[in-house]
Design a protein around this motif. Sequence first.
Motif, PDB file in Angstrom:
ATOM      1  N   LYS A  76       5.078   3.252  12.190  1.00  0.00           N
ATOM      2  CA  LYS A  76       4.602   2.038  11.523  1.00  0.00           C
ATOM      3  C   LYS A  76       3.484   2.372  10.556  1.00  0.00           C
ATOM      4  O   LYS A  76       3.435   1.837   9.435  1.00  0.00           O
ATOM      5  N   GLU A  77       2.581   3.268  10.954  1.00  0.00           N
ATOM      6  CA  GLU A  77       1.498   3.672  10.054  1.00  0.00           C
ATOM      7  C   GLU A  77       2.061   4.368   8.820  1.00  0.00           C
ATOM      8  O   GLU A  77       1.587   4.158   7.692  1.00  0.00           O
ATOM      9  N   ALA A  78       3.089   5.223   9.017  1.00  0.00           N
ATOM     10  CA  ALA A  78       3.708   5.901   7.872  1.00  0.00           C
ATOM     11  C   ALA A  78       4.375   4.891   6.943  1.00  0.00           C
ATOM     12  O   ALA A  78       4.311   5.028   5.707  1.00  0.00           O
ATOM     13  N   LEU A  79       5.013   3.868   7.514  1.00  0.00           N
ATOM     14  CA  LEU A  79       5.604   2.811   6.699  1.00  0.00           C
ATOM     15  C   LEU A  79       4.540   2.078   5.886  1.00  0.00           C
ATOM     16  O   LEU A  79       4.705   1.822   4.682  1.00  0.00           O
ATOM     17  N   ARG A  80       3.430   1.756   6.544  1.00  0.00           N
ATOM     18  CA  ARG A  80       2.353   1.039   5.874  1.00  0.00           C
ATOM     19  C   ARG A  80       1.796   1.865   4.707  1.00  0.00           C
ATOM     20  O   ARG A  80       1.560   1.342   3.612  1.00  0.00           O
ATOM     21  N   VAL A  81       1.615   3.167   4.934  1.00  0.00           N
ATOM     22  CA  VAL A  81       1.096   4.034   3.874  1.00  0.00           C
ATOM     23  C   VAL A  81       2.089   4.115   2.717  1.00  0.00           C
ATOM     24  O   VAL A  81       1.690   4.098   1.534  1.00  0.00           O
ATOM     25  N   THR A  82       3.369   4.183   3.017  1.00  0.00           N
ATOM     26  CA  THR A  82       4.388   4.252   1.959  1.00  0.00           C
ATOM     27  C   THR A  82       4.326   3.021   1.069  1.00  0.00           C
ATOM     28  O   THR A  82       4.314   3.123  -0.170  1.00  0.00           O
ATOM     29  N   PHE A  83       4.264   1.854   1.669  1.00  0.00           N
ATOM     30  CA  PHE A  83       4.198   0.628   0.874  1.00  0.00           C
ATOM     31  C   PHE A  83       2.858   0.511   0.151  1.00  0.00           C
ATOM     32  O   PHE A  83       2.794  -0.030  -0.960  1.00  0.00           O
ATOM     33  N   ASP A  84       1.785   1.002   0.729  1.00  0.00           N
ATOM     34  CA  ASP A  84       0.494   0.986   0.042  1.00  0.00           C
ATOM     35  C   ASP A  84       0.528   1.877  -1.200  1.00  0.00           C
ATOM     36  O   ASP A  84      -0.082   1.552  -2.227  1.00  0.00           O
ATOM     37  N   LEU A  85       1.241   3.011  -1.102  1.00  0.00           N
ATOM     38  CA  LEU A  85       1.399   3.872  -2.285  1.00  0.00           C
ATOM     39  C   LEU A  85       2.147   3.132  -3.390  1.00  0.00           C
ATOM     40  O   LEU A  85       1.778   3.208  -4.571  1.00  0.00           O
ATOM     41  N   LEU A  86       3.195   2.387  -3.022  1.00  0.00           N
ATOM     42  CA  LEU A  86       3.934   1.622  -4.020  1.00  0.00           C
ATOM     43  C   LEU A  86       3.061   0.532  -4.625  1.00  0.00           C
ATOM     44  O   LEU A  86       3.143   0.248  -5.826  1.00  0.00           O
ATOM     45  N   ALA A  87       2.228  -0.079  -3.816  1.00  0.00           N
ATOM     46  CA  ALA A  87       1.339  -1.124  -4.320  1.00  0.00           C
ATOM     47  C   ALA A  87       0.339  -0.556  -5.317  1.00  0.00           C
ATOM     48  O   ALA A  87       0.048  -1.169  -6.346  1.00  0.00           O
ATOM     49  N   VAL A  88      -0.197   0.638  -5.027  1.00  0.00           N
ATOM     50  CA  VAL A  88      -1.136   1.279  -5.939  1.00  0.00           C
ATOM     51  C   VAL A  88      -0.455   1.597  -7.262  1.00  0.00           C
ATOM     52  O   VAL A  88      -1.027   1.421  -8.349  1.00  0.00           O
ATOM     53  N   LEU A  89       0.795   2.070  -7.193  1.00  0.00           N
ATOM     54  CA  LEU A  89       1.524   2.404  -8.413  1.00  0.00           C
ATOM     55  C   LEU A  89       1.771   1.173  -9.276  1.00  0.00           C
ATOM     56  O   LEU A  89       1.806   1.258 -10.503  1.00  0.00           O
ATOM     57  N   SER A  90       1.955   0.016  -8.657  1.00  0.00           N
ATOM     58  CA  SER A  90       2.313  -1.188  -9.396  1.00  0.00           C
ATOM     59  C   SER A  90       1.102  -1.935  -9.935  1.00  0.00           C
ATOM     60  O   SER A  90       1.270  -2.946 -10.607  1.00  0.00           O
ATOM     61  N   THR A  91      -0.093  -1.438  -9.661  1.00  0.00           N
ATOM     62  CA  THR A  91      -1.303  -2.122 -10.103  1.00  0.00           C
ATOM     63  C   THR A  91      -2.152  -1.172 -10.933  1.00  0.00           C
ATOM     64  O   THR A  91      -2.651  -0.159 -10.419  1.00  0.00           O
ATOM     65  N   ALA A  92      -2.275  -1.468 -12.211  1.00  0.00           N
ATOM     66  CA  ALA A  92      -3.059  -0.612 -13.094  1.00  0.00           C
ATOM     67  C   ALA A  92      -4.509  -0.592 -12.651  1.00  0.00           C
ATOM     68  O   ALA A  92      -5.102  -1.625 -12.313  1.00  0.00           O
ATOM     69  N   GLY A  93      -5.129   0.575 -12.651  1.00  0.00           N
ATOM     70  CA  GLY A  93      -6.533   0.729 -12.309  1.00  0.00           C
ATOM     71  C   GLY A  93      -6.846   0.613 -10.843  1.00  0.00           C
ATOM     72  O   GLY A  93      -8.013   0.486 -10.460  1.00  0.00           O
ATOM     73  N   SER A  94      -5.823   0.649  -9.994  1.00  0.00           N
ATOM     74  CA  SER A  94      -6.065   0.541  -8.554  1.00  0.00           C
ATOM     75  C   SER A  94      -6.807   1.764  -8.035  1.00  0.00           C
ATOM     76  O   SER A  94      -6.631   2.878  -8.532  1.00  0.00           O
TER      77      SER A  94
END
Length: 660
Positions: A116-134
């Motif tokens: 579950k932690e690995a899943l959360r980190v994966t989606f957090d990486l995608l969120a960072v990629l989709s937000t400029a200046g994150s």
Amino acid sequence: MNHDDSAPYSSAAYSSTIGIQAETVHNSNVYFVHPDASPQEKYRVGVQLLEDGIPSRAREMITDAIAHGYDGTEVRFHWVLAMLSARTHHDLTTEEVGQLRYAYGLVRDFAEDKWKEALRVTFDLLAVLSTAGSETGPVLKQLQDLPFRQHDAILRHLDVILTGGLKDDLWAETLGRARAERFGNGRAQRVWAYFAPDPIGARAVRPRPSTAAAAKAALPVRAVLFAISSALLGALALIANPAQAIVELAVALGAGLTAARFGVRRWGQEPRPDFGTEAHVPDPRDPPIAEDRFTKRVRHSFDHYFSIRRPHGFTADAWLGHTVQIRSSLAAEIADLYRESRIGVERVDWLIRYLAEDARDRYNNGTLSDRYRQDRTSGRTKALTVAALAVLGVAALAGFGTAAIGAAQPRPLWAFLAVLGAAWSGHATASRWLEVRCEEHRLNRETQEYSEHLAERQIAYHRWKSFLDATRPSELEMETWLTCDKTSFVDEALRHHRLTWRDLITHTILVAPGPSYKRGRVRGGPWRYSHYVFRLFLFTQDGIREISSEFNFSDGTRRNEQRSNYRFDALTSVQVTENADVGYDLELVLANGPARKIRVKDADAHQLAPTENSQEISEINLSAAGSTHTFRLLEGIAADGKGWIERHGPDSLAPFQITG
């Protein structure tokens, strides 16, 4: 070589000249899933496909397992990786983005564990990629804190989708891992075994069927006639002169038994043609003998292995000259044994090599011709046989004389008829009896030879097969080495152009078969090649940089690097040509040059197993080559230029900016 926007292009410089040397399909069930397989089994195979670099099939398998109720944090983690592996944000369809968003919403409902932690980190990486200046620091810290297995899987499968500063922060780690693993596990010493064909099983010359049936059928009648004739002649001789007749009968009986005993050896032990016997040696003046291609290749292989597997003190030419008869006979035997199988000689090279080594070893210990000499009839045996037959003839004539001389009529006539009948029936009986005994002896001898030869060859086969299986790299090892090669190639390209990941809009790498390659695969897997052509496209604000190079997969060396630079608007057309009998070609048309055809993959339908689907295998190969991603990217740029990349940027991942 470098080109600017106005430089002319040479289509030949970028075209791949393909020459297939050998093809190997390994009979592995690693990707086979029975139609009635459980969801757990489908998930297991899906993970295996993902690890071996076949994410398109992995997505199907894991999705099927989830649809049949097999779900959880570990399953969802691998499903997300399969969805994103070897893809960028613009490769995701609207439906797939929706599926990823739904999976993200499920994370909060799962029990806490490492997956579950690995899943959360994966989606957090995608969120960072989709937000400029994150801010990337926190998510990178979470990534580093993951267990090695999950951390390594994320870096490997999100390698393409990670861009910009985030990729810069992770690149040093990715590159370090690639350098450490690139030549690991004995790559240089083991890659050849992946492309080595699976050897065909051992065979030996079977015994010829017995031809003694007719002789056995005729033997009783002739034997009875001989017994009657001999008894009549003996009786007449005993009546005329008992003392002399007894001596003649004893001599005749002893001579007959001696002739029978040694006659079997004389006529029954000539060996059939085999190496070490008098095989025909071609005379340069003889007219050429027509041989099929397989036989010619078998003879060439025998010449090759005998020339390198030779006794100490022999030059190659001297040993080949010494073994002309052996090689000629053996080549004819092997060509005859395996011709009907419609196989390449490479699959029987193991046997040819064994026979060459066997001949060398037997020469070294002095037994090269022993097995043939022992079957040849000795001069003593021949002399005894002839002498016994002569004595038998003299004894028969003496018996006739004893029975006929001085006897009253009609006894001489009966004696003459008896000796005539005994002579004819005796010869006929002896001939048939010798034929039966010789055939039995031959059949026993050939059966023993067949069993011995087959057993020896089976041992050699299993020894070679075991060595190949132990040496052959796994799909995971082959994929790991290939990934490391691509990582090294990208790093060299970035350093040459003095670029960082922050300077790139995106990138793609196309992997195609190189010149004069060998190729191999497991059932259900993609083709892997002994020689590749890597073609890297780096998309920056200024345009496109294209770098290509040939790679020798065995040792990771490369040559013939070519480089080009052109603007986005210089790429005017991209066309993909599919030919079922040839393969896939990618055609790039630039505004200031001729079209360039790039071979992506060769045809593979003729190498499919009955359980494989040609369209499915074709898609697997295209996906493994990176062509699906590359085609979509180049086609979009050819249609809309740089604007296409800007419209399909990381902001398409905005749905992952979900909190909760």
